[in-house]
Design a protein around this motif. Structure first.
Motif, PDB file in Angstrom:
ATOM      1  N   MET B  24      -8.563 -61.572 -25.643  1.00  0.00           N
ATOM      2  CA  MET B  24      -9.482 -60.511 -25.196  1.00  0.00           C
ATOM      3  C   MET B  24      -8.722 -59.465 -24.379  1.00  0.00           C
ATOM      4  N   LEU B  32     -16.622 -61.270 -24.390  1.00  0.00           N
ATOM      5  CA  LEU B  32     -16.721 -61.509 -25.829  1.00  0.00           C
ATOM      6  C   LEU B  32     -18.102 -62.104 -26.071  1.00  0.00           C
ATOM      7  N   GLY B 119     -16.520 -57.263 -26.700  1.00  0.00           N
ATOM      8  CA  GLY B 119     -16.025 -57.692 -28.005  1.00  0.00           C
ATOM      9  C   GLY B 119     -17.099 -58.442 -28.767  1.00  0.00           C
ATOM     10  N   GLY B 150     -14.336 -57.778 -32.113  1.00  0.00           N
ATOM     11  CA  GLY B 150     -13.616 -58.900 -31.501  1.00  0.00           C
ATOM     12  C   GLY B 150     -13.132 -59.924 -32.516  1.00  0.00           C
TER      13      GLY B 150
END
Lengths: 388, 388
Positions: B24, B32, B119, B150
């Motif tokens: 990330m 995320l 994400g 993501g």
């Protein structure tokens, strides 16, 4: 399934498409884009377990008039070709550069005027089964055409089952009836729950399930804690209530009902809970009518549980059933869907026996003009006891 | 699965979260957001077949540091509470007015600065498992925070299996090995294919599968037409090649491999096809190394098939495997993913025997520093023959 079949004759699918097209007209859609296994099976008869692989997107485009277009990975062309669909366009998926995006965009641009609207299920209980980034690319490619929510169109059509569909669901319920009849053969005092789950799945297959998409259940002293956990290896004990719930599949149609068993004589609390659940189901089987709302069905069940001295659980107390394990509507206090003739529903009263301890009953019905017709064989009035 | 377990100790999940957080950071994500059954199981250990119901969305928010937040329907609270996650926020789903939308938006607003980025897997082989309309509402509610793709973060972490995961996949492969050993018991001349499928699923359960998420196969004269159709009721005939393929599940981990059988002595064409497939697998088992690309694996297999005088089919010749039946990468000419140590892959060479007639082999491997280690027991070098 006979060779080359698509479960039903082509007329069944043509009727569905016409019903969708009527709803699309009401909703102002020039086409309807479908991506989910259920919607694609429903419109084409395309039945495969290959959906288990998330690798590839699949698209059905239903135009305002005429037959649908299938835009699918090459690997599905042979099977789709045995369905009633004739316009099949394929690409070699998965393709990291263009995974059906340009094929789909081209079909939408050709089928929809520039000022037109593309229906897509975006609402409650739906998902878009394609990469979101690819959807955004398609959105750009087809602009100024707009995507609008097509959930209501799909929902209103799928909710009402044809007699052919009702027969399929009844047949799947019969599979589960037969498997539940055999529970005593494999669930005994001392049997680990995980073995009960395995043998129950075997029994469902041997009774005629094509596959078993869903088995849940639980066992615990005087009730159970939840109904979605996988089985553990704890052996069945005296005083347990065992619950088994199944969504088996035959010809692409689900059942979804459960059965409870007492391991040894049940406590008074369990017996009372069972009686309340049984009575609440009876009341609902008698009272439910087309024209009521989904929340009315919830209220009828919840009030019957209260009158029987039980505490209704907070969750939904039933739902639609058909080409997925659960479908619209939801029998909750918030769902204002009108119940209509031909809907197949689960009645699923649930009671809180004590903190963290529940019991759940479930039956499957089709709603007729005069009220519910059972598709599952009614559970016994007295809680079955498995004696050591 | 032992009671209260989440398949692995909490440390395994903490390691995964740290690996995700490292990715990330590389991708510039402040959190995320995960919505798929596989991603939620992977990060939390939350294992249930309840995903079969499309009614409810489920959310895991992985922050830049620290433990994930679960935002889930009340019905899942008990099971999630037995996993390692401590921050569990629930709502009573399905809710037609606010199905987790405001709870999710609040968590994102609290965890992400206004200029921050969320994400979300949006790329190849992913889906957003929540209603698209609700996603658009969340997007509005959390603005100016932005959603970005993501996929790479999730993919790069999930692709590399820990030894604990490899053990799980090997155990599931062993289940399938044992079931394939029993095929002769239930697949004989005259047995309808649909019965073979049912009995194969029974054999998988009896060998220790928790459930059978995928069974496919086919039978046909001198080969088969496709590998994703459901079984028909045509009886096995002399000259048929029978193929069975399974994605059974144990402790949430899949196997995915197939086996072929000749009904009576195979034709020369079938024997040659089998030999080519066997050789191509051998060549790949010998040649594959970390550092090669996914497309190199495809090329190695395709060239070996050509050298053996066969015609490689056009589709992908293998893929990742783990918490779903198929995972990234795809062994196609287009996939440039680097193959890394610890990847679990299927090797799935496929040949065209004649127009509309194919044969497919499949093995499961883990890629080690020195090359592939088999997880499935290697198919026999000679095509097994089922004699009348």
């Amino acid at each position: 399934m006979p060779d080359g079949s698509m479960i039903f004759p082509a007329d069944e699918y043509r009727r569905r498409i016409k019903a969708l097209q009527a709803e699309m007209a009401i909703g102002g859609m020039d086409v309807l884009l479908l991506t989910s296994p259920a919607d694609i099976f429903y419109t084409t008869g395309f039945l495969t377990r290959f959906w288990e692989s998330p690798a590839r997107p699949w698209f059905i485009v239903v135009p305002a008039t005429g037959d649908p277009i299938a835009i699918i990975p090459t690997i599905g062309a042979a099977l789709m070709g045995r369905c009633w669909i004739t316009d099949i366009r394929t690409w070699r998926a998965p393709d990291p550069v263009d995974d059906g995006v340009s094929l789909l965009a081209e079909a939408l641009i050709t089928s929809v005027p520039a000022a037109g609207r593309i229906g897509l299920p975006m609402g409650l209980e739906t998902h878009l089964r394609m990469p979101l980034a690819d959807y955004l690319r398609v959105q750009d490619l087809v602009a100024p055409r707009q995507f609008i929510d097509g959930t209501a169109a799909v929902c209103r059509v799928r909710e009402i089952k044809s007699e052919a569909e009702i027969d399929k669901i009844r047949a799947t319920c019969d599979v589960a009836n037969a498997a539940f009849d055999r529970v005593r053969d494999f669930a005994q005092l001392g049997t680990p729950l995980i073995d009960v789950f395995r043998d129950f799945q075997v029994a469902l297959l041997q009774a005629g399930a094509d596959w078993v998409s869903y088995v849940a259940g639980a066992a615990g002293q005087g009730g159970y804690g939840d109904v979605i956990s996988p089985a553990d290896d704890r052996p069945l004990q005296l005083g347990d209530v065992l619950m088994l719930d199944t969504g088996a599949v035959r010809d692409g149609y689900f059942c979804d009902f459960d059965r409870n068993f007492a391991i040894g004589p049940p406590s008074d609390a369990v017996r009372r809970a069972h009686d309340a659940l049984y009575t609440a189901t009876d009341v609902t089987l008698t009272a439910l009518r087309p024209g009521m709302l989904a929340r009315d069905a919830h209220r009828i069940m919840a009030e019957a549980l209260t009158r029987a001295g039980a505490v209704a659980s907070g969750g939904r107390l039933g739902h639609g059933l058909g080409v997925t394990l659960t479908e619209w509507p939801s029998l909750t206090p918030l769902d204002t869907t009108e119940l209509r003739e031909g809907m197949v529903l689960t009645l699923e009263p649930s009671v809180d026996i004590a903190p963290g301890l529940i019991m759940v009953h479930e039956e499957n019905i089709v709603l007729r003009a005069h009220g519910p017709e059972l598709l599952s064989r009614r559970a016994p009035a007295a809680l079955p006891v498995i004696l050591p």
